[in-house]
Design an enzyme around this catalytic site. Structure first.
Site, PDB file in Angstrom:
ATOM      1  N   VAL A 183       0.661  -0.799   0.260  1.00  0.00           N
ATOM      2  CA  VAL A 183       0.029   0.088  -0.032  1.00  0.00           C
ATOM      3  C   VAL A 183       0.919   0.809  -0.081  1.00  0.00           C
ATOM      4  CG1 VAL A 183      -1.786  -1.236   0.854  1.00  0.00           C
ATOM      5  CG2 VAL A 183      -0.399  -0.102   2.433  1.00  0.00           C
TER       6      VAL A 183
ATOM      7  N   SER B 227      -6.360   5.480  14.872  1.00  0.00           N
ATOM      8  CA  SER B 227      -6.283   4.571  16.153  1.00  0.00           C
ATOM      9  C   SER B 227      -6.996   5.626  17.315  1.00  0.00           C
ATOM     10  CB  SER B 227      -4.728   4.469  17.081  1.00  0.00           C
ATOM     11  OG  SER B 227      -4.561   3.992  18.042  1.00  0.00           O
TER      12      SER B 227
ATOM     13  N   TYR C 125       4.395   5.844  14.982  1.00  0.00           N
ATOM     14  CA  TYR C 125       2.705   6.187  14.809  1.00  0.00           C
ATOM     15  C   TYR C 125       1.520   6.641  14.932  1.00  0.00           C
ATOM     16  CZ  TYR C 125      -1.631   2.321  15.399  1.00  0.00           C
ATOM     17  OH  TYR C 125      -2.271   1.822  15.747  1.00  0.00           O
TER      18      TYR C 125
ATOM     19  N   ALA D 138       1.849   9.740  14.892  1.00  0.00           N
ATOM     20  CA  ALA D 138       1.523  10.775  13.754  1.00  0.00           C
ATOM     21  C   ALA D 138       0.846  10.846  12.554  1.00  0.00           C
ATOM     22  CB  ALA D 138       3.281  11.565  13.439  1.00  0.00           C
TER      23      ALA D 138
ATOM     24  N   LYS E 188      -1.098   8.387  13.266  1.00  0.00           N
ATOM     25  CA  LYS E 188      -2.548   8.426  12.699  1.00  0.00           C
ATOM     26  C   LYS E 188      -3.371   9.420  13.063  1.00  0.00           C
ATOM     27  CE  LYS E 188      -3.271   3.666  12.113  1.00  0.00           C
ATOM     28  NZ  LYS E 188      -3.743   3.043  11.007  1.00  0.00           N
TER      29      LYS E 188
ATOM     30  N   ILE F   8      -6.476  -3.368  20.435  1.00  0.00           N
ATOM     31  CA  ILE F   8      -7.472  -4.330  19.632  1.00  0.00           C
ATOM     32  C   ILE F   8      -6.802  -5.692  19.495  1.00  0.00           C
ATOM     33  CG2 ILE F   8      -8.916  -5.733  17.905  1.00  0.00           C
ATOM     34  CD1 ILE F   8     -10.008  -3.233  19.419  1.00  0.00           C
TER      35      ILE F   8
HETATM   36  N1  LIG Z   1      -4.791  -3.608  16.889  1.00  0.00           N
HETATM   37  C1  LIG Z   1      -5.028  -2.561  17.276  1.00  0.00           C
HETATM   38  O1  LIG Z   1      -4.745  -2.801  19.017  1.00  0.00           O
HETATM   39  C2  LIG Z   1      -5.022  -1.631  16.566  1.00  0.00           C
HETATM   40  C3  LIG Z   1      -5.434  -0.024  17.587  1.00  0.00           C
HETATM   41  C4  LIG Z   1      -5.825   0.869  16.754  1.00  0.00           C
HETATM   42  C5  LIG Z   1      -6.124   0.921  14.935  1.00  0.00           C
HETATM   43  N2  LIG Z   1      -5.702  -0.701  14.745  1.00  0.00           N
HETATM   44  C6  LIG Z   1      -5.140   0.194  13.628  1.00  0.00           C
HETATM   45  O2  LIG Z   1      -6.030  -1.219  12.623  1.00  0.00           O
HETATM   46  C7  LIG Z   1      -5.106  -2.057  11.693  1.00  0.00           C
HETATM   47  C8  LIG Z   1      -5.189  -3.248  11.357  1.00  0.00           C
HETATM   48  O3  LIG Z   1      -4.302  -3.367  12.264  1.00  0.00           O
HETATM   49  P1  LIG Z   1      -4.999  -5.035  13.179  1.00  0.00           P
HETATM   50  O4  LIG Z   1      -4.567  -4.487  14.224  1.00  0.00           O
HETATM   51  O5  LIG Z   1      -5.300  -5.741  11.739  1.00  0.00           O
HETATM   52  O6  LIG Z   1      -3.050  -5.422  12.729  1.00  0.00           O
HETATM   53  P2  LIG Z   1      -2.852  -6.941  11.928  1.00  0.00           P
HETATM   54  O7  LIG Z   1      -1.032  -6.838  11.356  1.00  0.00           O
HETATM   55  O8  LIG Z   1      -3.587  -7.990  12.265  1.00  0.00           O
HETATM   56  O9  LIG Z   1      -3.379  -6.492  10.295  1.00  0.00           O
HETATM   57  C9  LIG Z   1      -2.900  -5.408   9.405  1.00  0.00           C
HETATM   58  C10 LIG Z   1      -2.587  -5.937   7.714  1.00  0.00           C
HETATM   59  O10 LIG Z   1      -2.257  -5.020   6.855  1.00  0.00           O
HETATM   60  C11 LIG Z   1      -1.066  -5.551   6.145  1.00  0.00           C
HETATM   61  N3  LIG Z   1       0.364  -4.257   5.640  1.00  0.00           N
HETATM   62  C12 LIG Z   1       1.191  -4.094   6.328  1.00  0.00           C
HETATM   63  N4  LIG Z   1       1.788  -3.526   5.738  1.00  0.00           N
HETATM   64  C13 LIG Z   1       1.516  -3.225   4.501  1.00  0.00           C
HETATM   65  C14 LIG Z   1       1.912  -2.742   2.962  1.00  0.00           C
HETATM   66  N5  LIG Z   1       2.698  -2.307   3.184  1.00  0.00           N
HETATM   67  N6  LIG Z   1       0.650  -3.533   2.382  1.00  0.00           N
HETATM   68  C15 LIG Z   1      -0.320  -3.774   2.416  1.00  0.00           C
HETATM   69  N7  LIG Z   1      -0.457  -4.504   3.645  1.00  0.00           N
HETATM   70  C16 LIG Z   1       0.331  -4.306   4.351  1.00  0.00           C
HETATM   71  C17 LIG Z   1      -0.072  -6.318   6.905  1.00  0.00           C
HETATM   72  O11 LIG Z   1      -0.583  -8.284   6.364  1.00  0.00           O
HETATM   73  C18 LIG Z   1      -1.149  -7.113   8.096  1.00  0.00           C
HETATM   74  O12 LIG Z   1      -2.013  -7.510   7.045  1.00  0.00           O
HETATM   75  C19 LIG Z   1      -3.776  -0.661  11.142  1.00  0.00           C
HETATM   76  O13 LIG Z   1      -4.020   0.644  10.513  1.00  0.00           O
HETATM   77  C20 LIG Z   1      -3.635  -0.402  12.927  1.00  0.00           C
HETATM   78  O14 LIG Z   1      -3.250   0.540  12.789  1.00  0.00           O
HETATM   79  C21 LIG Z   1      -5.252  -1.329  15.318  1.00  0.00           C
END
Ligand SMILES: NC(=O)c1ccc[n+]([C@@H]2O[C@H](COP(=O)([O-])OP(=O)(O)OC[C@H]3O[C@@H](n4cnc5c(N)ncnc54)[C@H](O)[C@@H]3O)[C@@H](O)[C@H]2O)c1
Length: 251
Positions: A66, A144, A157, A159, A161, A190
């Site tokens: 991405v 986030s 992170y 910054a 978000k 999560i």
């Molecule tokens: N888990 C948490 O606590 C939490 C909290 C707030 C926000 N988020 C946000 O939610 C979103 C999803 O996170 P998640 O917890 O499901 O994490 P996760 O690691 O389970 O999923 C993230 C996915 O993004 C993919 N990814 C990473 N770099 C990539 C790239 N360069 N190109 C394409 N795909 C890529 C990974 O392969 C993975 O499948 C993220 O943006 C994260 O910052 C997560």
């Protein structure tokens, strides 16, 4: 006969191979959407596609970094050629790692901004013109609560978000008059592979700080995305930041 809230809609979900993106893709499929599943992890995407094929859900995969302008543009083109439209774009791909600013090298900063912020710009950049032409569309950016609140060891992170939240509000103002609704979801912590990058000390301190005293699960975030994507449920949300966050932030 009851129909799903997203029957006939085509959605791109980035980060669909894991965690929150995967749960959102599942929830969208349950509501009748056809899916372009996008991620770096080709093997997990293929496993998800096989699962959807068995369930009779129309789904395709795109192995995409991405951060790459050409690959994200091709991803949007693929959705248009396979499904004829991009009704919904969910930007969920992301990374997380913990490092104090005084120890952070420039490459670590740049990579975080590329994956967690530039990617959102790119995917919006390619999908939005098509949505504007049709006079409808939904964009849902996964930010986030740390982008609102900040956190030690996570300046890059936080910054990124905070940038996603700013981008969401600005783009929402640009596109709402043309029928395209842009919103963000800012989850609290999560339980997904993403938080494996945090130390146990960080996680325990965070859990104690949460009014709910627990991290959430991805399936508890996905319904917020269904709401934002759906008609009439999401029709009045413009530039909002929904907070399924265990009470961590109360705007
Ligand atoms: N888990 C948490 O606590 C939490 C909290 C707030 C926000 N988020 C946000 O939610 C979103 C999803 O996170 P998640 O917890 O499901 O994490 P996760 O690691 O389970 O999923 C993230 C996915 O993004 C993919 N990814 C990473 N770099 C990539 C790239 N360069 N190109 C394409 N795909 C890529 C990974 O392969 C993975 O499948 C993220 O943006 C994260 O910052 C997560």
């Amino acid at each position: 006969m009851s129909v799903g809230a997203l029957e006939g809609k085509s959605a791109i979900v980035t980060g669909a191979a894991s965690g929150i993106g995967e749960a959102i893709a599942d929830a969208f499929a349950t509501e009748g959407a056809q899916l372009l599943l996008s991620d770096l992890q080709a093997d997990r995407l293929e496993a998800a596609k096989n699962r959807y094929d068995r369930a009779g859900v129309a789904a395709s995969t795109a192995t995409v970094d991405v951060t790459d302008a050409d690959q994200t543009r091709a991803m949007v083109d693929q959705c248009l050629s396979e499904f004829g439209a991009v009704d919904v774009l969910v930007n969920s791909a992301g990374i997380l790692n913990e490092v104090a600013l005084v120890d952070m090298d420039v490459a670590t900063w740049d990579h975080m901004i590329a994956v967690d912020l530039r990617s959102v710009f790119l995917c919006c950049r390619w999908a939005a013109p098509h949505m504007v032409n049709r006079g409808s569309g939904r964009i849902i950016n996964i930010a986030s609560q740390l982008g609102i609140k900040g956190a030690e060891g996570l300046v890059h992170y936080c910054a990124a978000k905070a940038g996603v939240i700013g981008l969401t509000k600005a783009l929402a103002r640009e596109l709402a008059p043309q029928g395209v609704l842009v919103n963000a979801i800012a989850p609290g912590p999560i339980e997904t592979p993403l938080v494996d990058g945090l130390t146990d000390t960080w996680k325990q301190a965070k859990e104690a700080e949460l009014p709910l005293r627990r991290f959430g699960h991805a399936i508890e975030v996905a319904p917020s995305a269904v709401l934002l994507a759906s008609n009439p449920g999401g029709n009045l949300y413009v530039g909002q930041v929904l907070g399924p966050n265990s009470g961590d932030v109360m705007p």
